[in-house]
Design a protein around this motif. Structure first.
Motif, short mmCIF file in Angstrom:
data_model
loop_
_atom_site.label_atom_id
_atom_site.label_comp_id
_atom_site.label_asym_id
_atom_site.label_seq_id
_atom_site.Cartn_x
_atom_site.Cartn_y
_atom_site.Cartn_z
N TYR B 8 0.95 -1.27 -0.14
CA TYR B 8 0.06 -0.05 -0.07
C TYR B 8 0.92 1.15 -0.21
O TYR B 8 1.68 1.39 0.63
CB TYR B 8 -1.02 0.07 1.00
N ARG B 10 0.53 5.68 -0.04
CA ARG B 10 -0.44 6.67 -0.02
C ARG B 10 0.00 7.79 -0.75
O ARG B 10 1.34 8.38 -0.51
CB ARG B 10 -0.65 7.07 1.36
N LEU B 30 -6.71 3.14 -5.90
CA LEU B 30 -7.50 3.35 -4.78
C LEU B 30 -8.08 4.46 -4.50
O LEU B 30 -7.57 5.44 -4.09
CB LEU B 30 -7.29 2.81 -3.43
N ALA B 31 -9.46 4.89 -5.00
CA ALA B 31 -10.09 6.00 -4.86
C ALA B 31 -10.91 6.09 -3.72
O ALA B 31 -10.47 5.80 -2.55
CB ALA B 31 -10.47 6.73 -6.11
N GLY B 32 -12.29 6.02 -4.17
CA GLY B 32 -13.31 5.85 -2.89
C GLY B 32 -13.28 4.39 -2.43
O GLY B 32 -13.72 4.15 -1.24
N GLN B 34 -15.40 1.96 -3.28
CA GLN B 34 -16.53 1.42 -2.85
C GLN B 34 -16.87 0.42 -3.86
O GLN B 34 -17.92 -0.54 -3.58
CB GLN B 34 -17.51 2.59 -2.89
N VAL B 37 -12.95 -2.33 -2.98
CA VAL B 37 -12.74 -2.76 -1.69
C VAL B 37 -13.70 -4.23 -1.56
O VAL B 37 -13.07 -5.21 -1.22
CB VAL B 37 -13.04 -1.95 -0.43
N ASP B 52 -2.98 4.56 -3.05
CA ASP B 52 -4.31 5.50 -2.70
C ASP B 52 -4.11 6.88 -2.84
O ASP B 52 -3.10 7.37 -2.61
CB ASP B 52 -4.27 5.29 -1.06
N ASN B 54 -6.55 9.22 -2.37
CA ASN B 54 -7.19 10.05 -1.68
C ASN B 54 -6.57 11.55 -1.17
O ASN B 54 -7.39 12.27 -0.89
CB ASN B 54 -8.04 9.14 -0.41
#
Lengths: 158, 286
Positions: B8, B10, B30-32, B34, B37, B52, B54
């Motif tokens: 992972y 960030r 990896l955005a939201g 939904q 995941v 990520d 975000n």
């Protein structure tokens, strides 16, 4: 990885793997067992928490993504031993049956009442449609939320 | 229902995200999260690395030269409650209410939904209906792809593994434009079995100057019903004309059978929903 976040007003730090879901992290690593896990893919809503002021599915977030976030679980809703008006209302109207969906229902209802202080019954039903109640006790839950809205906003009551 | 292990990162800048995507063998953005995941939890996706994004500054909503430009990280809920979006792109506002439930809309992002390219999702079809342009960053700079060219198959897009979708540009709808979303789904806010997105723009005499019709859930990519649109242009829309265009729109679909609906049912429903959507769009354009 180390994750530091604030849960129910208290800052906590713990280690976890990147693949750890926020739901498992809160429940198993930090002991907030009010975070319930049902489907684990975003459908049932049992794991719904409040993250930085908005509801989120804790099963559809990684714990590492919550670094620095402010989280409220059902354990953080009561203040000084006083139940939140929604919790009291669920108690009064038998809105919790087995109790499994209750934490997610409460988070969802609390967000609805923040945005729409006097919701119609249709608005309540629409909002909780993302939270599955396995006892099918929806009518009591709708009654609970409607009554809490009245108590929180007596002047707006129809 | 637990994800397999992955690394992972960030990302703190677009460049850093692009470097991470380039260096890894099997990385995912990896955005939201939904859509991603749940796929990880069910081990239908097993990336070696999640990047990520975000933390990136990609969530602005701004108006420029006839376009509304939305950053790829704009959350569904932010777009849904944006006064700019409801003024300039009311079709998008109406469509957003059909996306997942509020807790999901709070996290899900526009860019993530487009990159995920689920043919039953609303946003890819809205982007196709509204002639959106997608801005993509790669190591050689920026490129732009029209929404109609972006979707290449179920879950497949023009995005290369080392590229990042950074913003979506929607041309603002002209005056006297009506819009409508008609969707059939198994439960509220679930993915569509079939959904039709329509706009109708009338001239001063009430004649249809332009119609746009896109369909989700009826093929491997969103479908733009060009022949149906053409059959409406230059006409005063009557129920008979609209019914004909709706049949034409359904003929452009290429649905598959699945557990929930046979292809023929989806095609029939595409015609029903298209008739309703065009009728309502025409009615609200006056």
């Amino acid at each position: 990885m180390k994750v530091t976040l604030t849960v129910n007003g208290r800052q906590v730090t713990a280690d976890c793997e990147p693949r750890r879901s926020l739901a498992d992290f809160l429940r198993q690593d930090l002991g907030f067992t009010g975070v319930h896990l049902g489907c684990e893919h975003g459908v049932c809503g049992a794991c719904t928490i409040t993250l930085d002021g908005a509801t989120a599915r804790a099963c559809c977030l990684l714990a590492v993504q919550a670094e620095g976030a402010e989280i409220t679980t059902v354990e953080g809703m009561a203040t000084d031993g006083e139940l939140h008006p929604l919790q009291q209302s669920f108690r009064d109207h038998h809105g919790l049956q087995c109790g499994f969906c209750t934490p997610g229902m409460l988070a969802t209802a609390a967000e609805l009442l923040r945005e729409t202080p006097s919701p119609t019954e249709a608005e309540i039903r629409e909002r909780i449609s993302g939270n599955l109640c396995r006892c099918t006790g929806y009518q009591f839950i709708v009654d609970s939320i409607a009554d809490a809205a009245k108590k929180l906003n007596p002047r707006d009551a129809p | 229902m637990k994800a397999a292990a992955f690394d992972y990162v960030r990302a703190s800048s677009v460049d850093e995200a692009l470097r991470a995507l380039t260096d890894a063998e099997n990385a995912k953005v990896l955005a939201g999260g939904q859509s991603l995941v749940p796929l990880l939890n069910r081990r239908l996706a097993r990336p070696s690395l999640l990047v990520d994004i975000n933390g990136l500054d990609l969530s602005s909503i701004r108006r420029t030269d006839g376009h509304l430009v939305l950053g790829a990280l704009t959350r569904h809920r932010a777009a849904e409650t944006s006064a700019l979006v409801s003024r300039d792109l009311p079709l998008l506002t109406e469509a957003l209410r059909h996306f997942g439930h509020v807790a999901i809309r709070n996290r899900g992002t526009l860019g993530g939904s487009l990159a995920h390219a689920d043919p039953a999702a609303e946003l890819p079809a809205v982007a196709v209906a509204l002639d959106a342009e997608l801005t993509i960053r790669g190591k050689h700079g920026l490129r732009t792809v029209s929404a109609r060219d972006f979707f290449t198959g179920t879950g497949q897009t023009e995005l290369e593994p080392d590229e990042l979708l950074v913003e979506v540009r929607f041309p603002v709808l002209p005056a006297r434009t009506g819009h409508a979303v008609e969707e059939l789904s198994r439960r509220s806010h679930d993915l569509a079995l079939v959904a039709v997105f329509a706009t109708v723009t009338l001239d001063e005499d009430g004649v249809c100057a332009q119609a746009r019709i896109a369909i989700a859930g009826a093929g491997p990519t969103p479908i733009r019903a060009i022949a149906a649109e053409e059959s409406l242009r230059g006409c005063v829309l009557t129920p008979g004309l609209i019914a004909g265009a709706a049949r034409e729109a359904a003929a452009a679909t290429d649905p598959a059978d699945d557990l929930h609906a046979p292809a023929g049912y989806r095609r029939d429903m595409a015609a029903v929903l298209a008739r309703r959507a065009i009728t309502r769009a025409n009615g609200s354009a006056r």
